[in-house]
Enzyme design. Structure first.
Site, mmCIF file in Angstrom:
data_model
loop_
_atom_site.group_PDB
_atom_site.id
_atom_site.type_symbol
_atom_site.label_atom_id
_atom_site.label_comp_id
_atom_site.label_asym_id
_atom_site.label_seq_id
_atom_site.Cartn_x
_atom_site.Cartn_y
_atom_site.Cartn_z
ATOM 1 N N ALA A 201 38.631 0.852 50.577
ATOM 2 C CA ALA A 201 38.573 -0.543 50.153
ATOM 3 C C ALA A 201 39.948 -0.949 49.627
ATOM 4 O O ALA A 201 40.919 -0.196 49.755
ATOM 5 C CB ALA A 201 37.494 -0.727 49.097
ATOM 6 N N ASP B 23 28.068 -7.192 43.295
ATOM 7 C CA ASP B 23 28.810 -7.034 44.560
ATOM 8 C C ASP B 23 27.901 -6.378 45.603
ATOM 9 O O ASP B 23 28.195 -5.296 46.109
ATOM 10 C CB ASP B 23 30.057 -6.174 44.315
ATOM 11 C CG ASP B 23 30.986 -6.126 45.516
ATOM 12 O OD1 ASP B 23 30.864 -7.000 46.397
ATOM 13 O OD2 ASP B 23 31.830 -5.208 45.596
ATOM 14 N N GLN C 194 39.706 4.590 47.581
ATOM 15 C CA GLN C 194 38.986 5.178 48.706
ATOM 16 C C GLN C 194 38.080 6.291 48.189
ATOM 17 O O GLN C 194 38.281 6.820 47.103
ATOM 18 C CB GLN C 194 39.952 5.688 49.772
ATOM 19 C CG GLN C 194 40.918 6.759 49.350
ATOM 20 C CD GLN C 194 41.974 7.017 50.421
ATOM 21 O OE1 GLN C 194 42.498 6.089 51.045
ATOM 22 N NE2 GLN C 194 42.308 8.288 50.629
#
Length: 243
Positions: A30, A181, A34
């Site tokens: 991301a 999220d 990671q």
């Protein structure tokens, strides 16, 4: 080598002292970090989230630039003050850079759903977690958007949708603390169906007054009571325009 050095620096010990196995190829990447699959010496399989070196400075510089641009936009367009976006970013992005905060969020949601066997939240391994390295239980599952794989596994997608709705209603209305999220990579499905929640860098809490307002708004919508809708929106802090 860079990621290995980051882990060793953060945990203050050689990588081999912590992990029996460590896959150097990340299983997920991301913008901030990671994730690597690894195994501890006691046999526990784990996911190790490692923050990219120097990313905190880059993010803070980007936020500063964003704040400047939005300030100029607010001057050019007085009716559209986008600085509220910058205030939210300045509040929550630094939290995402602190994996101890993410570990706290994970444990909070884990406690909130401890009595629900259909919700799976990974255990945080605190002894191998710092502000920039997060080590937690590795949990398998099918990404929630892979409908064909769910069907092949004999998982009822309608039951998954129902459970997902129930989970987020419980977080918002019951707990006042929710996973903020919920993109597909952060929600996995196991047979049952059970839902696995991952990645708690961004979580938000609501005060009881706000939760009560959401409940009142929901009832107003369900009963099509327009006056009650307006009152609920006003109580939630939304301004209504007359005329």
């Amino acid at each position: 080598a860079m990621i290995k050095h980051r882990i060793e620096t953060e945990l203050n010990r050689p990588l081999d002292d912590v992990f029996r196995e460590f896959d150097e190829t990340p299983i997920a990447s991301a913008s901030l970090a990671q994730v690597h699959r690894a195994r501890l010496h006691d046999g526990r399989l784990c996911a190790v989230k490692v923050q990219y070196p120097g990313i905190d400075g880059i993010v803070r510089a980007d936020l500063s630039n964003l704040g400047f641009v939005l300030k100029v936009l607010a001057y050019l367009e007085p009716n559209f003050d986008f600085r509220i976006i910058a205030r939210e970013a300045l509040k929550y992005v630094p939290m995402e850079l602190d994996f101890l905060h993410e570990a706290d969020n994970c444990e909070t949601i884990g406690r909130n759903f401890a009595a629900d066997p259909d919700v799976v939240v990974p255990e945080v391994y605190r002894e191998f977690t710092t502000r920039r390295v997060l080590t937690m239980e590795f949990i398998e599952g099918i990404k929630i958007t892979r409908v064909a794989e769910l069907e092949n596994a004999g998982i009822d997608k309608h039951a998954v949708a129902q459970k997902l709705t129930e989970i987020f209603c419980a977080q918002i209305l019951r707990d006042g603390f929710f996973h903020a999220d919920p993109h597909p990579g952060n929600i996995l499905v196991q047979p049952g169906p059970k839902l696995v929640l991952l990645d708690f860098g961004l979580a938000k809490d609501f005060p009881p007054v706000f939760r009560d307002g959401i409940v009142r708004l929901t009832f107003a919508i369900l009963t099509n009571d327009k006056d009650a809708m307006v009152r609920a929106f006003t109580e939630l802090g939304f301004r209504t325009r007359k005329g």
